[in-house]
Design an enzyme around this catalytic site. Structure first.
Site, PDB file in Angstrom:
ATOM      1  N   HIS A 157       0.879  -1.168   0.000  1.00 50.41           N
ATOM      2  CA  HIS A 157       0.000   0.000   0.000  1.00 50.41           C
ATOM      3  C   HIS A 157       0.919   1.220   0.000  1.00 50.41           C
ATOM      4  CE1 HIS A 157      -2.350  -2.961   2.404  1.00 50.41           C
ATOM      5  NE2 HIS A 157      -3.420  -2.406   1.887  1.00 50.41           N
TER       6      HIS A 157
ATOM      7  N   ASP B 281       2.347   1.990   3.345  1.00 46.48           N
ATOM      8  CA  ASP B 281       3.263   1.015   3.962  1.00 46.48           C
ATOM      9  C   ASP B 281       4.707   1.433   3.738  1.00 46.48           C
ATOM     10  OD1 ASP B 281       1.016  -0.616   4.187  1.00 46.48           O
ATOM     11  OD2 ASP B 281       1.559  -1.862   2.459  1.00 46.48           O
TER      12      ASP B 281
ATOM     13  N   GLU C 205     -10.856  -6.842  -4.422  1.00 47.43           N
ATOM     14  CA  GLU C 205     -10.638  -7.862  -3.383  1.00 47.43           C
ATOM     15  C   GLU C 205     -11.857  -7.875  -2.463  1.00 47.43           C
ATOM     16  OE1 GLU C 205      -6.787  -7.764  -1.423  1.00 47.43           O
ATOM     17  OE2 GLU C 205      -7.698  -8.586   0.392  1.00 47.43           O
TER      18      GLU C 205
ATOM     19  N   GLU D 233      -9.101 -13.624  -1.387  1.00 52.32           N
ATOM     20  CA  GLU D 233      -8.361 -13.915  -0.152  1.00 52.32           C
ATOM     21  C   GLU D 233      -9.083 -15.018   0.623  1.00 52.32           C
ATOM     22  OE1 GLU D 233      -6.570 -10.684   1.954  1.00 52.32           O
ATOM     23  OE2 GLU D 233      -7.176 -11.500   3.892  1.00 52.32           O
TER      24      GLU D 233
ATOM     25  N   HIS E 167     -11.104 -14.011   3.626  1.00 48.29           N
ATOM     26  CA  HIS E 167     -12.300 -13.231   3.280  1.00 48.29           C
ATOM     27  C   HIS E 167     -13.406 -14.159   2.793  1.00 48.29           C
ATOM     28  CE1 HIS E 167      -9.683  -9.399   2.403  1.00 48.29           C
ATOM     29  NE2 HIS E 167      -9.466  -9.922   3.599  1.00 48.29           N
TER      30      HIS E 167
ATOM     31  N   ASP F 203      -4.865 -13.689  -2.471  1.00 47.76           N
ATOM     32  CA  ASP F 203      -4.228 -13.286  -1.220  1.00 47.76           C
ATOM     33  C   ASP F 203      -4.209 -14.524  -0.343  1.00 47.76           C
ATOM     34  OD1 ASP F 203      -3.448 -10.755  -1.768  1.00 47.76           O
ATOM     35  OD2 ASP F 203      -4.756  -9.759  -0.319  1.00 47.76           O
TER      36      ASP F 203
ATOM     37  N   ASP G 225     -10.660 -11.696  10.576  1.00 51.03           N
ATOM     38  CA  ASP G 225      -9.619 -11.890   9.568  1.00 51.03           C
ATOM     39  C   ASP G 225      -8.279 -12.042  10.287  1.00 51.03           C
ATOM     40  OD1 ASP G 225      -8.602 -11.958   7.007  1.00 51.03           O
ATOM     41  OD2 ASP G 225      -8.684  -9.799   6.682  1.00 51.03           O
TER      42      ASP G 225
ATOM     43  N   ASP H  95      -5.663 -13.647   9.302  1.00 47.59           N
ATOM     44  CA  ASP H  95      -4.533 -13.550   8.363  1.00 47.59           C
ATOM     45  C   ASP H  95      -3.368 -14.462   8.741  1.00 47.59           C
ATOM     46  OD1 ASP H  95      -5.778 -11.694   6.767  1.00 47.59           O
ATOM     47  OD2 ASP H  95      -4.820  -9.964   7.690  1.00 47.59           O
TER      48      ASP H  95
ATOM     49  N   ASP I  61      -0.723 -12.470   2.080  1.00 45.58           N
ATOM     50  CA  ASP I  61      -1.356 -11.450   2.914  1.00 45.58           C
ATOM     51  C   ASP I  61      -1.597 -12.103   4.284  1.00 45.58           C
ATOM     52  OD1 ASP I  61      -2.655  -9.336   3.960  1.00 45.58           O
ATOM     53  OD2 ASP I  61      -4.238  -9.216   2.459  1.00 45.58           O
TER      54      ASP I  61
END
Ligand code: XLS
Ligand code: NI
Ligand code: NI
Length: 443
Positions: A104, A107, A235, A271, A274, A299, A310, A312, A342
């Site tokens: 991003h 980031d 996404e 993802e 998700h 992802d 989430d 991750d 991700d």
């Protein structure tokens, strides 16, 4: 690829040592240079590292502060710190043998006091990233804009009721598209974390969807005007941080895109976590996108079956990944997409070495799944079973149904005069689950 600096002094480039290796810092299944069907595994799998988790993740959670302190995060000038962080990141990309990265805007460069200052910071880091990409050969899978962290976006970005916020988000995405193009990004992702609502009491759902469509239309037009050739990806995610997100899942996002005539400009970045938050399996979302020719990228992560958010995590569930890989391979692969981790370390996994264990595990699980899925498809038993299940539509009146020759009248006549009652046939689910296990666990 030559190594640049040394932020991970005790860890060498990860080598492939084969399934019998007991070295925890080696690959057992991912052999980047192994050629399969004329392409290396690295080219097939297109692994990517997510900058935000791997290099900005600090282990904070709603109950406590950071636990992860990286030795390279030193100094008071945020732009200089960001440059050193990027050096560490590219050293990691090389050592873990990832051909791609993703970021991003916020980031990689600190947000400034104004948009102009943020853009200046970004320009400095983009120049640095360009050098690093050149020196290492690591490429940009996709770029995106963070339209969810800054408080100005608390009620959404493109779906914010305030046109001023919409304008700011537009300016931010314009810049993010510029820098993604500058770094040769192969895709650009839209994840609408705050594009949704908390309560309908203060929300005009129709207007917000119109605004989101207008925003995406402007993105398409701008990309066109600068000659950006990357693939746009949506996404989907049903919720979190927003209670209800408009890109709920692939099916609802397809309906949204078609409603606004945007479908030919977008594919999907799916993802795992998700998909499960939306109440689907990972492979369901892949199949829905693939069925419309809209599978773009992945992802790669997973949730925890006992937690409803989430989380991750790195995915080491070979069975789940094999099913996903079968769907991806049947769809003809990911094209310009890839497998982007991700995924983040658990809060107590505080050592730089943990970054290696996490990604090695994720890459090996996907590599093994890739090999197993290829074997299952080549063996043909599962495929033949499914083909046979639908075979009655391949000939006779079944084919007439699909070619438009049949009607309710003709089919009624056929049933009354000839066909009578259909003979039920078993779906054989348990047999198929056992068959799958013979591939997953061969003796
Ligand atoms: C958050 C999303 C995010 C996107 C990029 O849940 O997964 O990380 O991938 O904005
Ligand atoms: Ni994501
Ligand atoms: Ni996510």
């Amino acid at each position: 690829m030559k190594l640049v600096r040394c932020h991970f002094p005790n860890i060498a480039q990860v080598a492939y040592e084969g399934p019998r290796s007991s070295n925890p810092l080696a690959f057992r299944h991912y052999n980047p240079d192994e050629v399969i069907d004329g392409r290396t595994m690295s080219e097939h799998l297109r692994f990517s590292i997510a900058y935000w988790h791997a290099f900005c993740g600090t282990g904070t959670d709603p109950f406590g502060p950071r636990t992860i302190n990286r030795p390279w995060e030193m100094g008071t000038d945020a732009v200089s710190v960001a440059k050193v962080r990027m050096d560490a990141a590219f050293e990691f990309f090389q050592k873990i043998r990832a051909p791609f990265w993703c970021f991003h805007d916020r980031d990689i460069a600190p947000e400034g006091r104004s948009l102009a200052e943020s853009n200046r910071h970004l320009d400095k880091l983009i120049a640095h990233a360009k050098d690093m990409q050149k020196a290492t050969g690591v490429k940009l899978l996709w770029g995106t804009a963070n339209l969810f962290s800054n408080p100005r976006y608390m009620c959404g970005a493109a779906t914010n009721p305030d046109a001023h916020v919409f304008a700011y988000a537009a300016a931010q995405v314009k810049k993010a598209l510029d820098v993604t193009q500058e770094l040769g990004g192969e895709n650009y992702v839209f994840w609408g974390g705050r594009e949704g609502y908390e309560t309908l009491l203060n929300t005009n759902l129709k207007r917000e969807q119109d605004h989101l469509a207008a925003f995406l239309r402007m993105a398409v037009d701008y990309a066109d005007s600068i000659g950006f050739k990357g693939q746009f990806l949506i996404e989907p995610k049903p919720k979190e941080p927003t209670k209800h997100q408009y890109d709920f899942d692939v099916a609802s996002a397809i309906a949204f895109l078609r409603t606004y005539g945007l479908e030919k400009h977008f594919k999907f970045n799916i993802e795992t976590n998700h998909a499960t938050l939306a109440g689907h399996t990972f492979e369901h979302e892949i199949e829905v996108a693939a069925s419309q020719g809209m599978l773009g990228s992945i992802d790669a992560n997973t949730g925890d079956p006992l937690l409803g958010w989430d989380t991750d995590q790195f995915n080491t569930n070979v069975k789940e990944l094999t099913l996903a890989m079968m769907s991806i391979l049947r769809a003809g692969g990911l094209g310009t997409g890839g497998l982007n981790f991700d995924a983040k370390l658990r809060r107590p996994s505080i050592d730089p070495e943990d970054l290696f264990h996490a990604h090695i595990g994720g890459m090996d699980a996907y590599a093994l799944a890739f090999k197993l899925a290829r074997r299952i498809i080549a063996d043909g038993k599962l495929g033949a079973f499914v083909a046979e299940r639908y075979a009655s539509f391949d000939t006779g009146f079944g084919r007439d149904i699909l070619t438009g020759k049949a009607s309710f009248r003709s089919l009624e006549k056929l049933v009354l005069s000839k066909l009578g009652e259909p003979t039920p046939r078993s779906g054989r689910q348990e047999y198929l689950e056992n068959l799958l296990n013979t591939y997953l666990h061969p003796v």
